[in-house]
Design a protein around this motif. Structure first.
Motif, short mmCIF file in Angstrom:
data_model
loop_
_atom_site.label_atom_id
_atom_site.label_comp_id
_atom_site.label_asym_id
_atom_site.label_seq_id
_atom_site.Cartn_x
_atom_site.Cartn_y
_atom_site.Cartn_z
N LEU A 187 -4.33 6.29 1.25
CA LEU A 187 -4.22 5.07 2.05
C LEU A 187 -5.59 4.62 2.55
CD1 LEU A 187 -1.01 5.76 4.17
CD2 LEU A 187 -1.32 3.88 2.55
N LEU A 188 -6.41 5.55 2.97
CA LEU A 188 -7.75 5.20 3.45
C LEU A 188 -8.61 4.59 2.34
CD1 LEU A 188 -8.41 8.36 5.64
CD2 LEU A 188 -8.42 6.01 6.49
N ASP A 189 -8.38 5.00 1.10
CA ASP A 189 -9.18 4.52 -0.03
C ASP A 189 -8.49 3.39 -0.80
OD1 ASP A 189 -11.18 6.34 0.53
OD2 ASP A 189 -10.34 7.89 -0.77
N HIS A 190 -7.36 2.90 -0.32
CA HIS A 190 -6.61 1.87 -1.06
C HIS A 190 -7.41 0.57 -1.11
CE1 HIS A 190 -3.42 -0.99 -2.09
NE2 HIS A 190 -2.76 0.04 -2.56
N PRO A 191 -7.35 -0.15 -2.24
CA PRO A 191 -8.09 -1.42 -2.37
C PRO A 191 -7.73 -2.47 -1.33
CG PRO A 191 -7.31 -0.66 -4.52
CD PRO A 191 -6.71 0.25 -3.50
N ALA A 192 -6.57 -2.35 -0.69
CA ALA A 192 -6.19 -3.32 0.33
C ALA A 192 -7.11 -3.26 1.55
CB ALA A 192 -4.74 -3.10 0.77
N SER A 196 13.90 -3.23 2.77
CA SER A 196 14.65 -2.09 2.26
C SER A 196 13.71 -0.90 2.05
CB SER A 196 15.36 -2.44 0.96
OG SER A 196 14.41 -2.82 -0.03
N CYS A 197 14.25 0.30 2.09
CA CYS A 197 13.44 1.52 2.01
C CYS A 197 12.64 1.56 0.71
CB CYS A 197 14.34 2.75 2.11
SG CYS A 197 13.42 4.30 1.97
N PRO A 198 11.31 1.70 0.78
CA PRO A 198 10.50 1.70 -0.43
C PRO A 198 10.40 3.07 -1.10
CG PRO A 198 9.06 1.75 1.48
CD PRO A 198 10.47 1.67 2.00
N VAL A 199 10.90 4.12 -0.44
CA VAL A 199 10.77 5.47 -1.02
C VAL A 199 12.14 6.13 -1.16
CG1 VAL A 199 8.39 5.87 -0.30
CG2 VAL A 199 10.24 6.38 1.30
N THR A 225 0.83 -1.20 0.00
CA THR A 225 0.00 0.00 0.00
C THR A 225 0.87 1.26 0.00
OG1 THR A 225 -0.18 0.06 2.43
CG2 THR A 225 -1.86 -1.18 1.23
N LEU A 226 1.96 1.23 0.75
CA LEU A 226 2.84 2.40 0.79
C LEU A 226 3.48 2.65 -0.57
CD1 LEU A 226 4.61 1.92 4.25
CD2 LEU A 226 2.70 3.43 3.68
#
Length: 412
Positions: A219-224, A348-351, A112-113
Motif C-alpha cells: 500500500l505504501l508503494d502503490h502508484p496511487a 460491496s466487500c472487495p475481498v 488500492t485495496l
C-alpha cells in the motif's frame, strides 16, 4: 423548510428497540421481529441515546446499498450529535478510508485495496491457512478438548493476518483483545479502539522505515500515492474487518456444522461441501449483523418513513437473514447470491473470495486432523457476545480423540 409527508412515519416520538441490551445477544429474533412489525424500516437504538433507522426488508436494503445519490457513508454530521464517550464511536467514527468515503475518494481507496489483495495468490493464502491449522492442532490435539473460538478461530485469524500484514505472531493476543472490545461496543470500546489504533500506527511506522513482503508495504508503494496516514486508515479498516468478522464466520460455521450430526457426517465424508454451511451462516447468523451504515444527504421520504439527516440508516443483515430463513421453511431456498452479507453496490466487500477461502480451508483441514469433534454443549446453550453490530459466540467447547500432529504436516 422541509415539509414532513403526512403519509410517512416519523419515529422520533416512538420508543426504539434497544439493540445494546443483553437480551439482543440471547434472542435477536424477537428484537428483529419487533422492528419488522414497524414495516420495512424500524426504529432502533445502537447504544443509549444513539437512535438509528434499521432496514429489515430486502428491497429497501438494496435501494439503500445501490443509491449513492441519496445515501452517504460519511458519518461526520452524525458524529457531532453524539458524546465523545459513546461506545459505538469506535465502529462508526469517520476515518479517511474506503468504508467511510464517497465518490472519487472511495474509488481511489478501494482500487488500492483490490490491487494489493489481488497480489495474494490463492495457493499462497491456502498454504498460510494450512500452516496455521497445523500449528494450532499441534497445541490442542494432545489435550482432547478445546474451545474452537479462543483456541482455534481467533488465533488462526491472528496467525494468518499477522503473516499477511507483516506483524510478529506474538501480537495475536493484543489484536484479539482490542478488535473484540471495539466491535462489542460496550464499556471498554473506547479503550479497544485506542489500543487498536496504536497497534496499526506502530505497524505503519515500522513499514515506513523498512518495507517487507506484506500488504502495508504494498500500500505504501502503490502508484496511487497514498500518504502514510491514508495507508494507516486502510490498514485499520482491512485488518480489523479481516480479523473479527472472519473469526466469527469461522466459529459460527463450525457451530452450525457440529450442532447437526447428520450435516457434520456429510461434510467430513466429503459428500457435502463446507461452503454450504458457510452460506447458511451468511444467511442466518452473519457475523456483522448490523453494520451496513449509511446517512441520507438530505431529508427524504423512503419506503413509508421520513428519514432525517445525521441519523444512521443501518442495513440489518441479521434481520434480512431471519426473514430469509422463514422463506426457506416455506420452501424457498436462497443461494449464495441471494443474501446481502457482502453488501451490494459500490461498497460491496472487495475481498470476499479471500475470506471464503480462509474459512473453508480452515474447516476442511481442522476436520481432517480431528474428525470426531463433539460439542460439549447443545447449540441452544451456547452464549453469544453482546453488542449491536456482531453475531459472535463467546466460546465453542468441543471434545475429540487426543492426537499428536504428524511431523510431515499432513493429517493421517
Amino acid at each position: 423548510m422541509t415539509t414532513f409527508p403526512a403519509d410517512h412515519k416519523d419515529f422520533f416520538r416512538t420508543a426504539p428497540v434497544r439493540l445494546w441490551e443483553d437480551g439482543f445477544a440471547v434472542d435477536p429474533g424477537s428484537y428483529y421481529g419487533a422492528l419488522r412489525a414497524q414495516g420495512p424500516i424500524g426504529w432502533a437504538e445502537l447504544a443509549p441515546g444513539v437512535p438509528a433507522y434499521l432496514i429489515t426488508d430486502r428491497r429497501a436494503a438494496l435501494d439503500v446499498l445501490q443509491d449513492d445519490e441519496t445515501f452517504s457513508h460519511d458519518p461526520r454530521a452524525w458524529e457531532r450529535t453524539v458524546p465523545e464517550d459513546s461506545p459505538v464511536l469506535g465502529m462508526m467514527r469517520w476515518r479517511p478510508n474506503a468504508l467511510f468515503a464517497d465518490g472519487a475518494a472511495h474509488v481511489r481507496y478501494r482500487a488500492t485495496l483490490i490491487d494489493v489483495f489481488d497480489l495474494v495468490e490463492p495457493h499462497d493464502l491456502r498454504e498460510r491457512v494450512h500452516r496455521a491449522v497445523r500449528l494450532l492442532v499441534g497445541r490442542i490435539g494432545p489435550k482432547g478438548e478445546a474451545d474452537l473460538v479462543g483456541d482455534f478461530a481467533e488465533p488462526l485469524m491472528a496467525l494468518v493476518l499477522n503473516d499477511l500484514f507483516g506483524l510478529p505472531q506474538s501480537q495475536g493476543d493484543r489484536l484479539n483483545w482490542c478488535v473484540g472490545k471495539m466491535i462489542d461496543g460496550g464499556a471498554e470500546a473506547g479503550e479497544g479502539e485506542a489500543e487498536y489504533a496504536q497497534y496499526v500506527l506502530d505497524l505503519i511506522a515500522a513499514k515506513t522505515e523498512r518495507r517487507g513482503d506484506d500488504l502495508p508495504s504494498r500500500l505504501l508503494d502503490h502508484p496511487a500515492g497514498l500518504t502514510p496516514e491514508e495507508v494507516t486508515w486502510q490498514v485499520f479498516l482491512t485488518l480489523g474487518a479481516g480479523y473479527g468478522p472472519t473469526a466469527n464466520l469461522l466459529s459460527n460455521t463450525l457451530s452450525r456444522i457440529l450442532g447437526n450430526p447428520d450435516y457434520y457426517s456429510t461434510l467430513t465424508s466429503g459428500a457435502r461441501p463446507v461452503m454450504d454451511a458457510v452460506v447458511e451462516v451468511l444467511h442466518h447468523e452473519t457475523p456483522l449483523s448490523n453494520y451496513g451504515i449509511y446517512y441520507v444527504r438530505r431529508p427524504v421520504a423512503f419506503h413509508g418513513v421520513w428519514l432525517r439527516e445525521a441519523v444512521p440508516v443501518v442495513v440489518s443483515y441479521g434481520a434480512l437473514g431471519l426473514f430469509a430463513e422463514r422463506e426457506i421453511v416455506s420452501g424457498r431456498h436462497p443461494n449464495d447470491a441471494s443474501h446481502l452479507s457482502w453488501g451490494a453496490g459500490a461498497h460491496s466487500c472487495p475481498v470476499k473470495q479471500h475470506t471464503l477461502l480462509i474459512v473453508t480451508e480452515a474447516i476442511e483441514r481442522l476436520t481432517q486432523w480431528l474428525p470426531d469433534l463433539d460439542p460439549v454443549l447443545p447449540r441452544e446453550r451456547l452464549a453469544w457476545r453482546p453488542g449491536p453490530f456482531n453475531r459472535s459466540l463467546t466460546a465453542l467447547p468441543v471434545r475429540f480423540s487426543p492426537r499428536a500432529a504428524d511431523p510431515s504436516g499432513d493429517p493421517s
